[in-house]
Design an enzyme around this catalytic site. Structure first.
Site, PDB file in Angstrom:
ATOM      1  N   ASN A  28       0.735  -1.246  -0.154  1.00  0.00           N
ATOM      2  CA  ASN A  28       0.048   0.084  -0.144  1.00  0.00           C
ATOM      3  C   ASN A  28       0.910   1.380   0.081  1.00  0.00           C
ATOM      4  O   ASN A  28       0.366   2.327   0.134  1.00  0.00           O
ATOM      5  CB  ASN A  28      -0.881  -0.151   1.021  1.00  0.00           C
TER       6      ASN A  28
ATOM      7  N   ASP B  96     -11.561  -0.948   4.998  1.00  0.00           N
ATOM      8  CA  ASP B  96     -10.500  -1.565   4.778  1.00  0.00           C
ATOM      9  C   ASP B  96     -10.641  -3.127   4.373  1.00  0.00           C
ATOM     10  O   ASP B  96      -9.981  -3.507   3.376  1.00  0.00           O
ATOM     11  CB  ASP B  96      -9.466  -1.473   5.853  1.00  0.00           C
TER      12      ASP B  96
END
Length: 221
Positions: A98, A174
């Protein structure tokens, strides 16, 4: 006795991840039998090892989102650290991160920098707001990129005297985004069995939120 859920046994994944969304994707793939090595870029490790959602809570996020993985601390700011990282990538099927694309390019770990060196490698990236538009380089947590930016919070709010914005629970956005990236990774692995070539896949908190919220988003003028 073999585990019938280890559908990805033999797949090796190198993670360069922090916080929740991308590590959760790795956790799901690890549950399916993938061998995951999580690279933590500082000696203290992933920030979720010691931060808590609210004062008084326990720091449990790291254990939950990083179960069934191995981990190693690597200083990517040193030549020795980068050499270690490339040794890991040379044996990997998937590079999961990420880290923002701008930072990956600076490290030489973006897909364009890696694809010729590791032609079978699949790079998978989660971002806050996607890879186009004015916010493409912005960091993003699910409370802002998923819940607030998509209109979810506003839709849940009941306006009236003394009303205030809804504060969403941290984490669900998430997890949903992580699940979407898992689909993309497994599809890329399947494609590689047909072509022998790696690929790049990505997902974002904001894009996933718009998909989840599509009926209200499309119906609103």
């Amino acid at each position: 006795m073999s585990n019938p859920y280890e559908l990805l046994k033999g797949v090796k994944i190198i993670e360069l991840t922090t916080y929740v969304a991308a590590p959760s994707a790795g956790r799901l793939l690890a549950d399916w039998g993938a061998d995951i090595i999580k690279v933590e870029a500082t000696p203290r490790g992933d920030v979720t090892r010691y931060v808590v959602p609210l004062p008084g809570m326990k720091p449990v996020a790291y254990q939950y989102h990083n179960a069934n993985k191995r981990s190693i601390a690597v200083n990517l700011k040193t030549p020795e650290g980068m050499e270690a990282m490339h040794r890991l990538l040379a044996e990997a099927d998937v590079f999961l991160t990420n880290t923002r694309v701008k930072a990956l390019k600076k490290l030489g770990l973006d897909y364009d920098s890696l694809k010729d060196k590791y032609p079978r490698l699949i790079e998978a990236n989660i971002s806050g707001f996607g890879e186009k538009g004015p916010k493409k380089d912005n960091p993003g947590f699910d409370t802002v990129a998923f819940w607030a930016s998509s209109g979810f919070n506003a839709d849940m709010m009941v306006e009236g005297p003394g009303s205030y914005p809804v504060y969403s629970s941290a984490g669900p956005g998430d997890i949903v985004t992580a699940m979407g990236l898992c689909y993309a990774i497994t599809a890329a692995l399947y494609k590689r069995t047909q072509t022998g070539k790696g690929d790049r896949v990505s997902s974002s908190l904001y894009g996933t939120a718009l998909w989840c919220f599509h009926i209200m988003a499309v119906a609103t003028e």
